[in-house]
Write an enzyme that holds these catalytic residues in place. Structure first.
Site, PDB file in Angstrom:
ATOM      1  N   PHE A   1       0.854  -1.185   0.000  1.00 41.48           N
ATOM      2  CA  PHE A   1       0.000   0.000   0.000  1.00 41.48           C
ATOM      3  C   PHE A   1       0.892   1.237   0.000  1.00 41.48           C
ATOM      4  CE2 PHE A   1      -3.097   3.067   1.569  1.00 41.48           C
ATOM      5  CZ  PHE A   1      -4.220   2.688   0.853  1.00 41.48           C
TER       6      PHE A   1
ATOM      7  N   LEU B   1      -1.010  -3.520   8.190  1.00 40.92           N
ATOM      8  CA  LEU B   1      -1.570  -4.449   9.172  1.00 40.92           C
ATOM      9  C   LEU B   1      -1.119  -5.890   8.939  1.00 40.92           C
ATOM     10  CD1 LEU B   1      -5.194  -3.100   9.702  1.00 40.92           C
ATOM     11  CD2 LEU B   1      -3.284  -3.044  11.319  1.00 40.92           C
TER      12      LEU B   1
ATOM     13  N   ILE C   1      -0.578   7.068   5.602  1.00 36.21           N
ATOM     14  CA  ILE C   1      -0.796   8.506   5.487  1.00 36.21           C
ATOM     15  C   ILE C   1      -2.160   8.844   6.080  1.00 36.21           C
ATOM     16  CG2 ILE C   1      -1.016  10.448   3.888  1.00 36.21           C
ATOM     17  CD1 ILE C   1       0.858   8.871   1.984  1.00 36.21           C
TER      18      ILE C   1
ATOM     19  N   HIS D   1      -9.291   5.498  10.855  1.00 35.25           N
ATOM     20  CA  HIS D   1      -8.563   4.353  10.309  1.00 35.25           C
ATOM     21  C   HIS D   1      -7.044   4.540  10.413  1.00 35.25           C
ATOM     22  CE1 HIS D   1      -8.165   0.692   7.989  1.00 35.25           C
ATOM     23  NE2 HIS D   1      -7.348   1.313   7.147  1.00 35.25           N
TER      24      HIS D   1
END
Length: 155
Positions: A28, A63, A88, A94
């Site tokens: 990501f 995660l 970010i 979240h």
């Protein structure tokens, strides 16, 4: 022993020869994490770690990094591990969840396995901050991994 009082040179602390290093990279924000990985691997090689002694895997996001670190730690073949990622801040909670839980997971692996884990999962307010840190933090992670592997070997 390490430390200024023992007169150990930085070159001894940062000698990566004979070390096996595992890297887990979150995909990501890949532009950032790819730059982190490139800087990290370049520095590991500069510190004397052999390319054949660097294992690099990728996972979807921050995660997932701790579970891959745990799998590597359970192999018992690594002198240190490195966590790479980029979180970010967005407009929701979240960010805090991912940042806190991934950080806690990385730390737990290090403590549970008595294995150094250099945490270079960036947590930034925006993309500009991430870009500004990607190279330096990649290099830092390599240096921390090598130094801590050597330290734990000497204790």
């Amino acid at each position: 022993m390490f430390g200024a009082d023992k007169g150990t040179a930085a070159s001894d602390r940062l000698n990566g020869k004979k070390l096996n290093i595992g890297i887990v990279q979150a995909r990501f924000n890949a532009d950032i994490t790819d730059a982190l990985a490139k800087a990290c691997k370049t520095e590991l090689l500069a510190l004397g770690v052999s390319d054949k002694d660097i294992d690099h895997v990728t996972v979807p996001g921050a995660l997932e990094v701790p579970v891959a670190l745990q799998a590597m730690a359970e192999k018992g073949k690594y002198d240190a591990l490195i966590a790479l990622g980029c979180i970010i801040r967005g407009e929701t909670y979240h960010f805090e969840l991912v940042a806190n839980e991934s950080g806690a997971g990385v730390t737990r692996i290090s403590l549970d396995y008595q294995l150094p884990v250099a945490n270079a999962i960036l947590t930034t307010e925006n993309m500009e901050q991430a870009i500004a840190r990607q190279t330096e933090k990649g290099r830092d992670a390599a240096q921390v991994a090598v130094e801590m592997a050597n330290l734990l070997e000497s204790i």
